[in-house]
Scaffold this motif. Structure first.
Motif, short mmCIF file in Angstrom:
data_model
loop_
_atom_site.label_atom_id
_atom_site.label_comp_id
_atom_site.label_asym_id
_atom_site.label_seq_id
_atom_site.Cartn_x
_atom_site.Cartn_y
_atom_site.Cartn_z
N GLU A 173 0.93 -1.23 0.06
CA GLU A 173 -0.10 -0.01 -0.01
C GLU A 173 0.98 1.22 -0.03
O GLU A 173 0.61 2.07 -0.61
CB GLU A 173 -0.73 -0.07 1.34
CG GLU A 173 -2.12 -0.97 1.15
CD GLU A 173 -2.83 -1.10 2.54
OE1 GLU A 173 -2.47 -0.47 3.37
OE2 GLU A 173 -3.85 -1.81 2.40
N ARG A 174 2.11 1.08 0.80
CA ARG A 174 2.94 2.44 0.75
C ARG A 174 3.42 2.61 -0.76
O ARG A 174 3.32 3.91 -1.02
CB ARG A 174 3.86 2.38 1.95
CG ARG A 174 3.32 2.34 3.24
CD ARG A 174 4.69 2.37 4.16
NE ARG A 174 4.16 2.21 5.61
CZ ARG A 174 3.88 3.13 6.29
NH1 ARG A 174 4.00 4.46 5.78
NH2 ARG A 174 3.63 3.08 7.41
N ILE A 175 3.79 1.66 -1.28
CA ILE A 175 4.47 1.91 -2.65
C ILE A 175 3.59 2.27 -3.51
O ILE A 175 3.92 3.05 -4.25
CB ILE A 175 5.30 0.47 -3.18
CG1 ILE A 175 6.44 0.24 -1.74
CG2 ILE A 175 5.97 0.64 -4.40
CD1 ILE A 175 7.41 1.33 -1.78
N ALA A 176 2.32 1.71 -3.34
CA ALA A 176 1.24 2.07 -4.47
C ALA A 176 1.00 3.47 -4.20
O ALA A 176 0.40 4.15 -5.42
CB ALA A 176 0.14 1.05 -4.25
N LEU A 177 1.05 4.16 -3.16
CA LEU A 177 0.38 5.39 -2.83
C LEU A 177 1.59 6.37 -3.43
O LEU A 177 1.06 7.48 -3.93
CB LEU A 177 0.27 5.51 -1.29
CG LEU A 177 -0.91 5.01 -0.75
CD1 LEU A 177 -0.87 5.42 0.70
CD2 LEU A 177 -2.04 5.61 -1.31
N LEU A 178 2.69 6.08 -3.72
CA LEU A 178 3.70 6.93 -4.02
C LEU A 178 4.09 6.45 -5.51
O LEU A 178 4.95 7.17 -6.14
CB LEU A 178 5.12 6.47 -3.35
CG LEU A 178 4.77 7.06 -1.62
CD1 LEU A 178 6.07 6.91 -1.15
CD2 LEU A 178 4.55 8.53 -1.82
N GLY A 179 3.41 5.54 -6.11
CA GLY A 179 3.69 5.09 -7.73
C GLY A 179 4.79 4.47 -7.88
O GLY A 179 5.44 4.53 -8.87
N GLY A 180 5.21 3.53 -6.88
CA GLY A 180 6.49 3.05 -6.98
C GLY A 180 6.21 1.48 -7.49
O GLY A 180 5.09 1.06 -7.51
N GLU A 181 7.23 0.60 -7.31
CA GLU A 181 7.25 -0.76 -7.55
C GLU A 181 7.50 -1.60 -6.49
O GLU A 181 8.55 -0.98 -5.61
CB GLU A 181 8.05 -1.16 -8.80
CG GLU A 181 7.51 -0.45 -10.05
CD GLU A 181 8.49 -0.86 -11.52
OE1 GLU A 181 9.44 -1.64 -10.96
OE2 GLU A 181 8.23 -0.21 -12.34
N PHE A 182 6.96 -2.58 -6.11
CA PHE A 182 7.32 -3.40 -4.96
C PHE A 182 7.29 -5.00 -5.44
O PHE A 182 6.34 -5.42 -6.17
CB PHE A 182 6.23 -3.15 -3.76
CG PHE A 182 6.76 -4.03 -2.56
CD1 PHE A 182 7.58 -3.72 -1.71
CD2 PHE A 182 5.68 -5.17 -2.25
CE1 PHE A 182 7.68 -4.59 -0.42
CE2 PHE A 182 5.78 -6.04 -1.25
CZ PHE A 182 7.01 -5.67 -0.38
N ASP A 183 8.24 -5.77 -4.78
CA ASP A 183 8.27 -7.24 -5.02
C ASP A 183 8.65 -7.73 -3.82
O ASP A 183 9.82 -7.44 -3.14
CB ASP A 183 9.01 -7.54 -6.26
CG ASP A 183 8.84 -9.06 -6.40
OD1 ASP A 183 7.76 -9.53 -6.29
OD2 ASP A 183 9.65 -9.52 -7.15
#
Length: 380
Positions: free
Chosen positions: A343-353
């Protein structure tokens, strides 16, 4: 009563009997009954009734009811009729006045034109004006209802977003300390060595004090309406990663875990843009949660945290921890950690794995996040 008293407009025309005014009055009364349910049908009945009344003597009651039928046809009729009837009334008045002037050369023709206008033009345009006001009021009510609905939707989304933000912050603040407390409390219960027990109790006390301090600070932020949560005391930065890794190193020493920080950002001002405060907070929380998960689940070995600037100035965070099958976690978890990081990464427009990597046996658990130097949304 008007007919019986002889109170009608004039002598009948075309040799018609005066009693026909009563027939015209009856038809006009029937048209009045239809003025709301079938306004155009009422107008269709009223027109021949008015013509018959005018030829048979003209009762004032019939003329007054005709004006009401015209008014109702414009006000309650379909939009097309509301546009055409006022124009038709003007044309009819002009035409009737002109025809009368052709066959009767008298100054009274002007008075006749005024009377016809009062019977046709005045009610038609009055109905049009009132209809326009009614439609405008209805449109305003609809806009107000839509605005209220949108405001309620915004409020609901804001409340849901704030609840999710608080859940992430509470999880990240408390989970790290409580995990360390649970792990060392288990060690203190199972070990008979006084020195090891004393060291475990020391770690438990340190994490308890730190967790309590952070909880008090968060509660203070929630209670203070004038605090935005952007102050240095409330928002950790990347400069605190070394202390965070050192704390994890102390907490995981008894579990055979070694924590290493690899800071590849370079010195400040070396051609890279400083991340915004929301990005720094997100990166810090991702490292914090990854270290907490390593304390709970990682196999003995080295946990390496690397932070660097990637392509385009993006901030990359990588946490590698030994991964192997275990009978169970060292401390219980809720499974909300990975959800909060995503959720944190999605709010900032980043990528997470996040997941096992390094071979078929999944020897390494890898957490990788890429955040833009400036997030697309303000994380609060």
């Amino acid at each position: 009563m008007l007919w019986a008293l002889g109170l009608y407009g004039g002598p009948p025309l075309l040799g018609l009997p005066p009693a026909l005014t009563l027939l015209a009055l009856t038809v006009m009364a029937a048209a009045e009954l239809l003025r709301r349910t079938a306004p155009l049908a009422a107008l269709a009945l009223a027109l021949p009734a008015l013509a018959l009344d005018s030829c048979a003597g003209t009762l004032a009651a019939t003329v007054l009811m005709f004006t009401d039928v015209v008014y109702a046809a414009v006000l309650y009729g379909p939009p097309a009729a509301a546009r055409r009837i006022p124009v038709a009334s003007v044309l009819l008045t002009v035409l009737a006045t002109a025809v009368t002037a052709v066959f009767w050369h008298s100054p009274q023709v002007v008075l006749i034109g005024i009377v016809i206008a009062l019977v046709t033009v005045a009610p038609a345009w009055t109905g049009l004006i009132i209809r326009d006001h009614r439609d405008a009021a209805q449109a305003a009510r609809l806009r107000a209802e839509q605005t209220a609905l949108l405001a309620e939707m915004d409020r609901t989304q804001a409340v849901a977003g704030e609840r999710a933000r608080m859940a992430r912050e509470l999880h990240d603040l408390v989970a790290n300390h409580l995990s360390a407390i649970a792990i060392h409390a288990t060690a203190a219960q199972t070990l008979d060595e006084p020195d090891a027990t004393r060291a475990a109790l020391g770690v438990i006390r340190e994490n308890s004090v730190q967790g309590l301090a952070e909880m008090r600070r968060l509660i203070g932020l929630l209670r203070d309406a004038n605090t935005t949560g952007d102050g240095p005391a409330a928002t950790p930065t990347l400069d605190g990663l070394a202390a965070l890794v050192a704390q994890a190193r102390a907490n995981g020493a008894a579990s055979g875990l070694e924590f290493v920080l690899d800071d590849g950002r370079g010195p400040a001002g070396a051609g890279t843009e400083k991340p915004s405060a929301p990005v720094e907070l997100a990166a810090y929380r991702i490292v914090q949660e990854s270290l907490t998960n390593a304390l709970k689940h990682a196999a003995p070995g080295e946990v390496r945290v690397r932070i660097a600037h990637g392509a385009g100035g993006a901030l990359t965070v990588t946490v590698r921890s030994p991964y192997a099958d275990r009978p169970g976690p060292r401390a219980p978890g809720s499974g909300a950690g990975l959800t909060g990081m995503r959720e944190r990464i999605a709010l900032l427009g980043g990528e997470f794995d996040a997941g096992p990597e390094g071979g078929p046996d999944g020897s390494v658990w890898l957490v990788r996040a890429a955040l833009p130097a400036t997030g697309k949304g303000e994380q609060r």
